[in-house]
Design a protein around this motif. Structure first.
Motif, PDB file in Angstrom:
ATOM      1  N   GLY A 110       0.829  -1.190   0.000  1.00  0.00           N
ATOM      2  CA  GLY A 110       0.000   0.000   0.000  1.00  0.00           C
ATOM      3  C   GLY A 110       0.863   1.240   0.000  1.00  0.00           C
ATOM      4  N   SER A 138      -3.145  -0.963  -2.163  1.00  0.00           N
ATOM      5  CA  SER A 138      -4.076   0.137  -1.947  1.00  0.00           C
ATOM      6  C   SER A 138      -3.330   1.464  -2.012  1.00  0.00           C
ATOM      7  CB  SER A 138      -4.755  -0.009  -0.579  1.00  0.00           C
ATOM      8  OG  SER A 138      -5.335  -1.295  -0.443  1.00  0.00           O
ATOM      9  N   ALA A 168      -4.321   2.096   3.663  1.00  0.00           N
ATOM     10  CA  ALA A 168      -3.343   1.601   2.692  1.00  0.00           C
ATOM     11  C   ALA A 168      -2.890   0.190   3.021  1.00  0.00           C
ATOM     12  CB  ALA A 168      -2.138   2.542   2.633  1.00  0.00           C
ATOM     13  N   SER A 210      -6.172  -4.902   2.604  1.00  0.00           N
ATOM     14  CA  SER A 210      -6.271  -5.575   1.305  1.00  0.00           C
ATOM     15  C   SER A 210      -7.629  -5.352   0.640  1.00  0.00           C
ATOM     16  CB  SER A 210      -6.015  -7.072   1.477  1.00  0.00           C
ATOM     17  OG  SER A 210      -6.983  -7.653   2.336  1.00  0.00           O
ATOM     18  N   LEU A 260      -9.084  -2.733  -0.125  1.00  0.00           N
ATOM     19  CA  LEU A 260      -9.102  -1.608  -1.054  1.00  0.00           C
ATOM     20  C   LEU A 260      -8.314  -1.876  -2.330  1.00  0.00           C
ATOM     21  CD1 LEU A 260      -8.718   1.504   1.288  1.00  0.00           C
ATOM     22  CD2 LEU A 260     -10.755   0.766   0.046  1.00  0.00           C
ATOM     23  N   ARG A 261      -7.641  -3.003  -2.409  1.00  0.00           N
ATOM     24  CA  ARG A 261      -6.876  -3.300  -3.622  1.00  0.00           C
ATOM     25  C   ARG A 261      -7.818  -3.461  -4.813  1.00  0.00           C
ATOM     26  NH1 ARG A 261      -2.358  -7.578  -1.209  1.00  0.00           N
ATOM     27  NH2 ARG A 261      -1.435  -6.084   0.263  1.00  0.00           N
ATOM     28  N   GLY A 264     -15.528  -0.009  -4.886  1.00  0.00           N
ATOM     29  CA  GLY A 264     -14.680   0.778  -5.766  1.00  0.00           C
ATOM     30  C   GLY A 264     -15.438   1.331  -6.954  1.00  0.00           C
TER      31      GLY A 264
END
Length: 305
Positions: free
Chosen positions: A67, A96, A124, A127, A129-130, A181
């Motif tokens: 991140g 992220s 960040a 995971s 937000l990846r 997202g």
């Protein structure tokens, strides 16, 4: 667990009233801090935007960070975060990416700097937000870079995504997704173009503004339109002339919510709709799109939003 990288500029998040620091003392042990030579966010240049975006991508692809946090500032929150998302492209699935800033210097009472940085590091390192696109963290809220705007320059809660949902929030030290997202961004082609002008539409706006910025070297123009992307009729002929020179003209709207694809009748003379992107985000997208050519390439690029 892969480490997190903080790219630190000397923006408000690192400032004291009587001095400027990088804010490394606000970062927990185990997080890597790297200084970035950058102007304040209100004075950021396209070359600095490009340097930040490239460093973020390399951090994920080459260095293997899980991140990245960019302590950037909020004045140009509609520009650098989305430009970075466009340039990082599908490499965003590797980690992220979180931008943040502060309104109050770190040694002011009730400063938002420590909290925003702490929440950004949590985000960040998450995971979940990846692949969710670049987000902007303020007040524990995670805004999609595609939609975020600064609506109050003096409030610690001054960012908004309008009617678009937040991507998520940081609650009790973890990320809770709300809206998820945004759709994937188009793949960048070639080197982005840094010379893109923004011209505001207003009653009595002069058509000569378009040809003047082209004469000065602009390779693309974003028109800051009203309503769904309307501009004065007097500008129509100039828009058509500029497009005939293979200089793309993208029309965005200063309204925070407007149709995703439709623009006013200026489209009939060759203008390209911003697909719902705000003026700042549309300029970033046009900069990247111009790496693939002129009007035809830009029209194809924007069709993917």
């Amino acid at each position: 667990m892969k480490p997190t990288l903080v790219l630190a500029t000397a923006d408000t998040i690192a400032q004291s009233r009587n001095s400027v620091a990088r804010g490394a003392d606000l970062v927990p042990t185990g997080v890597v801090v790297e200084d970035v030579l950058a102007e304040p966010s209100w004075d950021v240049t396209p070359s600095t935007m490009l340097a930040i975006a490239r460093r973020v991508r390399d951090a994920l692809v080459v260095d293997g960070f899980g991140g990245v946090v960019v302590a950037h500032g909020f004045d140009t929150v509609e520009h650098t975060p989305f430009f970075t998302e466009l340039m990082v492209g599908d490499a965003g699935r590797l980690g992220s990416v979180v931008f943040t800033g502060a309104v109050r210097p770190r040694d002011e009472p009730l400063s938002d700097a420590p909290g925003n940085l702490a929440s950004s590091i949590v985000a960040a390192g998450s995971s979940v937000l990846r692949g969710a696109g670049v987000v902007v963290c303020a007040g524990d809220e995670l805004h999609a870079a595609r939609w975020v705007r600064q609506v109050d320059a003096t409030s610690v809660c001054g960012l908004s995504s309008g009617v678009k949902p937040l991507v998520g929030k940081v609650i009790d030290g973890r990320v809770v997704l709300i809206g998820g997202g945004v759709p994937p961004v188009p793949t960048p082609v070639g080197e982005p173009e840094t010379d893109v002008a923004v011209i505001a539409a207003y009653p009595g706006a002069r058509a000569e503004q378009l040809t003047a910025v082209v004469d000065a070297g602009a390779r693309g123009i974003v028109l800051d339109g009203t309503g769904i992307g309307n501009v004065p009729v007097e500008m129509f002929a100039a828009v058509g002339e500029v497009v005939d020179w293979d200089i793309p003209v993208v029309v965005a709207s200063r309204a925070q919510q407007h149709p995703l694809a439709d623009i006013g009748i200026v489209s009939k003379v060759g203008a390209i709709g911003s697909r719902g992107l705000g003026v700042g985000q549309a300029r970033s997208a046009l900069m990247v799109a111009l790496g693939g050519g002129g009007v035809s390439g830009v029209r194809s690029y924007f069709a993917h939003f």
